[in-house]
Design a protein around this motif. Structure first.
Motif, mmCIF file in Angstrom:
data_model
loop_
_atom_site.group_PDB
_atom_site.id
_atom_site.type_symbol
_atom_site.label_atom_id
_atom_site.label_comp_id
_atom_site.label_asym_id
_atom_site.label_seq_id
_atom_site.Cartn_x
_atom_site.Cartn_y
_atom_site.Cartn_z
ATOM 1 N N GLY A 10 -0.275 11.148 1.260
ATOM 2 C CA GLY A 10 0.958 10.649 1.514
ATOM 3 C C GLY A 10 0.935 9.151 1.723
ATOM 4 N N PRO A 11 2.057 8.674 1.769
ATOM 5 C CA PRO A 11 2.160 7.098 2.048
ATOM 6 C C PRO A 11 1.307 6.640 3.434
ATOM 7 N N GLU A 12 1.106 7.544 4.260
ATOM 8 C CA GLU A 12 0.404 7.222 5.570
ATOM 9 C C GLU A 12 -1.124 7.040 5.275
ATOM 10 N N ASP A 13 -1.783 7.728 4.210
ATOM 11 C CA ASP A 13 -2.994 7.671 3.983
ATOM 12 C C ASP A 13 -3.503 6.481 3.112
ATOM 13 N N LEU A 14 -2.783 5.766 2.608
ATOM 14 C CA LEU A 14 -2.994 4.769 1.557
ATOM 15 C C LEU A 14 -3.975 3.636 1.984
ATOM 16 N N ASP A 15 -3.881 3.245 3.332
ATOM 17 C CA ASP A 15 -4.711 2.319 3.656
ATOM 18 C C ASP A 15 -6.018 2.632 3.991
ATOM 19 N N GLY A 27 -17.681 0.652 -8.235
ATOM 20 C CA GLY A 27 -16.732 -0.465 -8.826
ATOM 21 C C GLY A 27 -15.391 -0.496 -8.373
ATOM 22 N N THR A 28 -14.645 -1.274 -8.767
ATOM 23 C CA THR A 28 -13.163 -1.589 -8.418
ATOM 24 C C THR A 28 -12.550 -1.546 -9.599
ATOM 25 N N SER A 29 -11.395 -1.378 -9.392
ATOM 26 C CA SER A 29 -10.211 -1.346 -10.428
ATOM 27 C C SER A 29 -9.039 -2.325 -10.137
ATOM 28 N N ILE A 30 -8.441 -2.676 -11.079
ATOM 29 C CA ILE A 30 -7.344 -3.883 -10.907
ATOM 30 C C ILE A 30 -6.272 -3.242 -10.278
ATOM 31 N N SER A 31 -6.178 -1.867 -10.252
ATOM 32 C CA SER A 31 -5.002 -1.272 -9.473
ATOM 33 C C SER A 31 -5.611 -0.752 -7.996
ATOM 34 N N ASP A 32 -6.552 -1.145 -7.564
ATOM 35 C CA ASP A 32 -7.008 -0.953 -6.407
ATOM 36 C C ASP A 32 -6.666 -1.943 -4.968
ATOM 37 N N ASP A 33 -4.997 -1.523 -5.180
ATOM 38 C CA ASP A 33 -4.544 -2.219 -4.106
ATOM 39 C C ASP A 33 -3.299 -1.580 -3.495
ATOM 40 N N ARG A 34 -2.647 -1.806 -2.340
ATOM 41 C CA ARG A 34 -1.608 -1.020 -1.966
ATOM 42 C C ARG A 34 -0.511 -0.786 -2.575
ATOM 43 N N ASP A 35 0.147 -1.894 -3.530
ATOM 44 C CA ASP A 35 1.066 -1.629 -4.519
ATOM 45 C C ASP A 35 0.865 -0.623 -5.569
ATOM 46 N N GLY A 36 -0.327 -0.719 -5.956
ATOM 47 C CA GLY A 36 -0.687 0.187 -7.113
ATOM 48 C C GLY A 36 -0.793 1.617 -6.759
ATOM 49 N N VAL A 37 -1.466 1.801 -5.602
ATOM 50 C CA VAL A 37 -1.617 3.236 -4.830
ATOM 51 C C VAL A 37 -0.065 3.770 -4.468
ATOM 52 N N GLU A 38 0.699 2.751 -3.622
ATOM 53 C CA GLU A 38 2.083 3.168 -3.396
ATOM 54 C C GLU A 38 2.797 3.654 -4.655
ATOM 55 N N ARG A 39 2.721 2.865 -5.744
ATOM 56 C CA ARG A 39 3.590 3.416 -7.103
ATOM 57 C C ARG A 39 2.821 4.651 -7.573
ATOM 58 N N LEU A 40 1.565 4.910 -7.418
ATOM 59 C CA LEU A 40 1.266 6.182 -7.940
ATOM 60 C C LEU A 40 1.736 7.160 -7.027
ATOM 61 N N ALA A 42 4.370 7.307 -5.034
ATOM 62 C CA ALA A 42 5.873 7.420 -4.929
ATOM 63 C C ALA A 42 6.428 8.130 -6.620
ATOM 64 N N ARG A 43 5.720 7.912 -7.840
ATOM 65 C CA ARG A 43 5.991 8.276 -8.946
ATOM 66 C C ARG A 43 5.489 9.889 -9.072
ATOM 67 N N ASP A 44 4.197 10.238 -8.371
ATOM 68 C CA ASP A 44 3.645 11.290 -8.584
ATOM 69 C C ASP A 44 3.001 11.733 -7.467
ATOM 70 N N PRO A 45 3.818 12.319 -6.345
ATOM 71 C CA PRO A 45 3.305 12.567 -4.991
ATOM 72 C C PRO A 45 2.075 13.663 -4.750
ATOM 73 N N GLU A 46 1.669 14.531 -5.889
ATOM 74 C CA GLU A 46 0.554 15.471 -5.964
ATOM 75 C C GLU A 46 -0.573 14.590 -6.543
ATOM 76 N N ALA A 63 -5.523 12.779 -10.248
ATOM 77 C CA ALA A 63 -5.266 14.008 -11.239
ATOM 78 C C ALA A 63 -4.045 13.591 -11.836
ATOM 79 N N GLY A 64 -3.818 12.566 -12.701
ATOM 80 C CA GLY A 64 -2.750 12.237 -13.136
ATOM 81 C C GLY A 64 -2.264 13.157 -14.577
ATOM 82 N N PHE A 65 -0.911 13.259 -14.573
ATOM 83 C CA PHE A 65 -0.473 14.109 -16.144
ATOM 84 C C PHE A 65 0.709 13.506 -16.535
ATOM 85 N N ASP A 66 0.426 13.201 -17.765
ATOM 86 C CA ASP A 66 1.663 12.301 -18.500
ATOM 87 C C ASP A 66 2.573 13.319 -19.223
#
Length: 141
Positions: A10-15, A27-40, A42-46, A63-66
């Motif tokens: 949940g949002p409370e887990d992101l930090d 390694g790291t990813s370009i999306s390893d930041d709070r904004d990127g994970v928040e968007r994930l 918010a878009r797909d809570p599971e 586990a993303g599904f498009d």
């Protein structure tokens, strides 16, 4: 040993997740930041699945599904908790999610030089498809 708890983040887990990846992920990813994970989330809570033991975060997988394909990212297990079935439990949860959504094939993003991960993915039944080349373009700096 206490039971492993698998749940969606949940949002409370992101930090906590972002700090965890600095320790557990190779390694790291370009999306390893709070904004990127928040968007994930918010878009797909599971999509962001966590493994906890005694209230401590010990593993993650995205586990993303498009709607077409199932994609796995950020399978990470804390170094002090590896080889205890946590990665296997996370992949089982991800695959159950995919099956429930109607997914038929999954792929995993794995760093080329992460040999430990290659062995783990093969053991889980995944394998490289040599005929495919993944082309990537970062959309931000």
């Amino acid at each position: 040993m206490t039971e492993l708890r698998i749940r969606a983040a949940g949002p409370e887990d992101l930090d906590t997740v972002l700090a965890f990846w600095k320790t557990a992920a190779e390694g790291t990813s370009i999306s390893d930041d709070r904004d990127g994970v928040e968007r994930l989330v918010a878009r797909d809570p599971e999509a962001l699945i966590l493994a906890e033991r005694n209230g401590e975060l010990v593993g993650t997988v995205i586990a993303g599904f498009d709607g077409w394909r199932c994609h796995l990212y950020r399978l990470a297990v804390h170094p002090d908790h590896r080889r205890r079935g946590i990665g296997t439990a996370l992949l089982a949860a991800a695959e159950e999610r995919f099956t429930a959504l109607g997914g038929r094939r999954g792929d995993a993003m794995v760093l080329r030089d992460n040999e430990r991960a290659h062995h783990a993915w093969r053991a889980a039944g995944y394998g490289p498809q040599e005929q495919w080349v993944r082309w990537v373009k970062p959309l931000t700096d």
